[in-house]
Scaffold this active site. Structure first.
Site, short mmCIF file in Angstrom:
data_model
loop_
_atom_site.label_atom_id
_atom_site.label_comp_id
_atom_site.label_asym_id
_atom_site.label_seq_id
_atom_site.Cartn_x
_atom_site.Cartn_y
_atom_site.Cartn_z
N ILE A 1 0.84 -1.19 0.00
CA ILE A 1 0.00 0.00 0.00
C ILE A 1 0.88 1.25 0.00
O ILE A 1 1.89 1.32 0.72
CB ILE A 1 -0.98 0.00 1.19
CG1 ILE A 1 -1.99 1.13 1.02
CG2 ILE A 1 -0.24 0.09 2.52
CD1 ILE A 1 -3.18 1.03 1.95
N HIS A 2 0.52 2.20 -0.81
CA HIS A 2 1.30 3.43 -0.92
C HIS A 2 0.36 4.60 -1.21
O HIS A 2 -0.57 4.49 -1.99
CB HIS A 2 2.37 3.32 -2.01
CG HIS A 2 1.87 2.83 -3.33
ND1 HIS A 2 1.57 1.50 -3.58
CD2 HIS A 2 1.61 3.49 -4.49
CE1 HIS A 2 1.16 1.36 -4.82
NE2 HIS A 2 1.17 2.56 -5.40
#
Length: 211
Positions: free
Chosen positions: A117-118
């Site tokens: 996740i970013h």
């Protein structure tokens, strides 16, 4: 390592070993890197670092929203603290390069192309040599819906509507095929070269030279 998992390599390394061309800033909770294929003049990724607080590391917003609210809120609070620093850094860069600041967008892709996740944090111009096709533009368009704004995620968790948001994510992929509609004036452009010419002209006339 496959390209899909390239971001995990940053999480597995000691941040002090990263090049200044890769790393913007870090602390015990997050690492912020330069996007290797920036779609705006300033484009960074915030990655929450692996932690015992997480039952597993989320690969996407979909994964994150599947956690209990207390875990989601810890991750969002951590990202929010880092966001303040990243926004300050971008504004400092804008002032250094252009003598003024402009809007910053921060959000997740509904269906990301990379694991881990970013959070994207980027200037609102969407001007970059790396922006080459309709999918690129529509995936970061701040009004289309594929780019899920950070504040909207926080509100969904706070308001108890995270499941509605989560269930809508996959369906948003169709938005990547939408016409090329300027996020500045709403006008439709028939191809990427014409859109990019417009974006540069609008940016120069209305952002940089607007007094």
């Amino acid at each position: 390592m496959s390209y899909l998992n390239i971001l995990s390599s940053y999480l597995d390394k000691n941040p002090t070993s990263l090049s200044k061309n890769d790393l913007l800033l870090y602390d015990e909770r997050c690492i912020t890197i330069y996007d290797k294929f920036p779609k705006s003049k300033y484009h960074f990724l915030i990655l929450p670092r692996k932690s015992s607080d997480l039952p597993s590391y989320p690969n996407s917003l979909d994964d994150l929203l599947n956690f209990d609210d207390d875990i989601i809120n810890k991750v969002l609070d951590t990202l929010d603290r880092t966001l303040t620093q990243v926004e300050e850094s971008i504004h400092d860069m804008q002032l250094r390069d252009y003598g003024k600041t402009w809007d910053i967008n921060k959000g997740f892709h509904a269906v990301p192309s990379l694991n881990c996740i970013h959070l994207h944090v980027m200037s609102n111009d969407l001007i970059s040599d790396r922006l080459k096709n309709k999918k690129h533009y529509n995936s970061f368009h701040p009004g289309k819906g594929f780019f899920i704004h950070f504040d909207d995620v926080c509100k969904a968790v706070e308001n108890g509507t995270k499941e509605q948001l989560r269930s809508s994510l996959k369906a948003k992929e169709v938005l990547l095929k939408d016409p090329l509609q300027s996020h500045y004036n709403g006008k439709i452009y028939t191809n990427i070269p014409k859109l990019k010419t417009h974006l540069v002209e609008y940016f120069n006339d209305n952002v940089i030279n607007n007094h």
